[in-house]
Design a protein around this motif. Structure first.
Motif, PDB file in Angstrom:
ATOM      1  N   GLN A 119       0.831  -1.202   0.000  1.00 41.14           N
ATOM      2  CA  GLN A 119       0.000   0.000   0.000  1.00 41.14           C
ATOM      3  C   GLN A 119       0.866   1.253   0.000  1.00 41.14           C
ATOM      4  N   LYS A 121       4.056   1.485  -0.834  1.00 48.15           N
ATOM      5  CA  LYS A 121       4.870   1.506  -2.054  1.00 48.15           C
ATOM      6  C   LYS A 121       4.081   2.080  -3.232  1.00 48.15           C
ATOM      7  N   ILE A 122       2.829   1.661  -3.376  1.00 40.61           N
ATOM      8  CA  ILE A 122       1.992   2.121  -4.487  1.00 40.61           C
ATOM      9  C   ILE A 122       1.700   3.619  -4.360  1.00 40.61           C
ATOM     10  N   LEU A 123       1.387   4.063  -3.142  1.00 40.87           N
ATOM     11  CA  LEU A 123       1.093   5.479  -2.930  1.00 40.87           C
ATOM     12  C   LEU A 123       2.283   6.360  -3.274  1.00 40.87           C
ATOM     13  N   ALA A 125       4.805   5.529  -5.296  1.00 46.30           N
ATOM     14  CA  ALA A 125       5.075   5.417  -6.734  1.00 46.30           C
ATOM     15  C   ALA A 125       4.150   6.345  -7.530  1.00 46.30           C
ATOM     16  N   GLU A 126       2.877   6.408  -7.117  1.00 46.97           N
ATOM     17  CA  GLU A 126       1.935   7.301  -7.789  1.00 46.97           C
ATOM     18  C   GLU A 126       2.351   8.759  -7.621  1.00 46.97           C
ATOM     19  N   ALA A 127       2.804   9.099  -6.439  1.00 49.78           N
ATOM     20  CA  ALA A 127       3.229  10.478  -6.182  1.00 49.78           C
ATOM     21  C   ALA A 127       4.425  10.860  -7.043  1.00 49.78           C
ATOM     22  N   GLU A 128       5.379   9.940  -7.172  1.00 52.91           N
ATOM     23  CA  GLU A 128       6.554  10.206  -8.008  1.00 52.91           C
ATOM     24  C   GLU A 128       6.165  10.298  -9.479  1.00 52.91           C
ATOM     25  N   GLU A 129       5.309   9.380  -9.907  1.00 49.63           N
ATOM     26  CA  GLU A 129       4.912   9.344 -11.313  1.00 49.63           C
ATOM     27  C   GLU A 129       4.173  10.622 -11.721  1.00 49.63           C
ATOM     28  N   ASN A 130       3.383  11.153 -10.783  1.00 52.46           N
ATOM     29  CA  ASN A 130       2.586  12.346 -11.080  1.00 52.46           C
ATOM     30  C   ASN A 130       3.265  13.638 -10.654  1.00 52.46           C
ATOM     31  N   ARG A 140       2.032  10.841   2.013  1.00 46.83           N
ATOM     32  CA  ARG A 140       1.986   9.440   1.599  1.00 46.83           C
ATOM     33  C   ARG A 140       3.050   8.604   2.293  1.00 46.83           C
TER      34      ARG A 140
END
Length: 380
Positions: A119, A121-123, A125-130, A140
């Motif tokens: 959970q 890790k995904i949060l 990763a989304e923050a970095e990607e966006n 996060r």
């Protein structure tokens, strides 16, 4: 711990120490490397390389061990429950059991360490990607150390398992990567939660040296010095801890002023160091100065405020010249703190356990004084 010692002779290593070209295991010099090769590394080298090289291989191994310890420790509490994330009793992939190490009550807060880690890790990763801003990243990041339901920090064996989960997730990134540095800090905190203080000290010394080498901001260096002082205290090096605490508190006071949360935290840490050295009057004077600020700015239910008031009560019953009224004030204060802390954090939280210990001490001292006896108390 992370790999800060020679694999052959266990001597401390410099950050640029030589290493095996295949698996990156590090050594003092070529002599140690050749000796380790003859003593069995030859058979393990390819396996370590396939596991992501030495640091990743070690992190994965330590993570599995920490999860097993956490699941066993929580087994009685988690019996018959399911993970609030995946809704299963056993994790579908790892087959691990459940844990709970926060302030959740009833049927809430049970989870697999793997689910909590995924959970978080995904949060991130989304923050970095966006390309989210620093505030969003920080919000996060809390998923690595705090429950998303009760919002309280994990403690004990669960915090340790999540520390290793965090480190194994980001260890492969470059040294200057922000999340890798945060993960190292998270690991140090987790090790401290399970009284692995020598290992925590090694992690924290390594992180501080790395941050200085990278030219990190003063605020970050000060926070790491505070963590280092925590490890010094846990290992009985109270003078070293107090010296660090004093400098960190003074620096935060200049940077942020007396009402900033970080300043109040460091003031309380400094007061605790003074208490550990039985410099009771100095600790009392500092606490009388900062407690009203903490209660006004943070409120009576905040963890920092509770710790300050607990420490102040300690100065009352630890003082050889304390009157009976002082001792009664100490007992009354700690009784109130115990009720507040239990309501806010739950009975298993380390703060509550510590306050309960102080309550026993203060009552013992009061009874002894009333009976005209002397007593020795146990530090918590």
């Amino acid at each position: 711990m992370i790999l800060t010692n020679c694999a052959a002779c266990a001597a401390p290593l410099a950050h640029n120490a030589p290493r095996c070209v295949r698996c990156w295991t590090r050594y003092c010099d070529a002599t140690c490397q050749h000796d380790h090769w003859r003593r069995g590394h030859k058979q393990m080298c390819k396996k370590i390389h396939r596991g992501g090289n030495a640091e990743q291989y070690n992190a994965d191994k330590k993570y599995k061990e920490a999860v097993a310890v956490a699941v066993a420790k929580c087994a009685e509490d988690t019996k018959g429950q399911t993970c609030y994330i995946c809704t299963q009793a056993l994790h579908w992939k790892t087959k691990e059991g459940l844990v709970r190490g926060c302030a959740c009550r009833g049927t809430a807060g049970f989870a697999h360490v793997s689910c909590l880690a995924e959970q978080a890790k995904i949060l991130l990763a989304e923050a970095e990607e966006n390309n989210l801003d620093e505030k969003a990243l920080q919000e996060r990041w809390t998923r690595w150390h705090a429950c998303s339901l009760c919002e309280q920090d994990y403690h004990g064996v669960v915090a340790c398992a999540l520390g290793w989960a965090c480190w194994k997730t980001y260890v492969g990134r470059p040294e200057a990567d922000q999340l890798r540095g945060c993960a190292m800090n998270q690991l140090g905190n987790g090790l401290s939660e399970t009284d692995q203080h020598k290992d925590a000290l090694s992690v924290r010394e390594t992180e501080l040296a790395m941050r200085r080498r990278l030219g990190s901001p003063e605020q970050q260096i000060l926070a790491l010095q505070n963590n280092l002082a925590n490890s010094y205290e846990a290992l009985g090096r109270d003078e070293s801890a107090m010296s660090l605490r004093k400098g960190v508190y003074s620096a935060f006071l200049k940077l942020y002023g007396e009402e900033h949360r970080s300043t109040l935290l460091e003031a309380d840490n400094y007061a605790m160091s003074l208490l550990n050295l039985e410099r009771v009057e100095e600790a009392k004077s500092l606490l009388l100065q900062i407690m009203p600020v903490a209660r006004r700015v943070l409120g009576d239910n905040d963890e920092i405020t509770l710790k300050m008031r607990r420490n102040y009560a300690q100065t009352l019953y630890m003082d050889d010249s304390a009157t009976l009224d002082d001792l009664r004030e100490a007992v009354t204060t700690i009784e109130e703190l115990e009720r507040i802390a239990r309501r806010v954090f739950g009975g298993a939280h380390p703060l509550v356990v510590g306050i309960e210990g102080e309550l026993r001490n203060s009552r013992t001292v009061l009874r002894a004084r009333e009976d005209g006896k002397e007593v020795q108390f146990v530090k918590h």
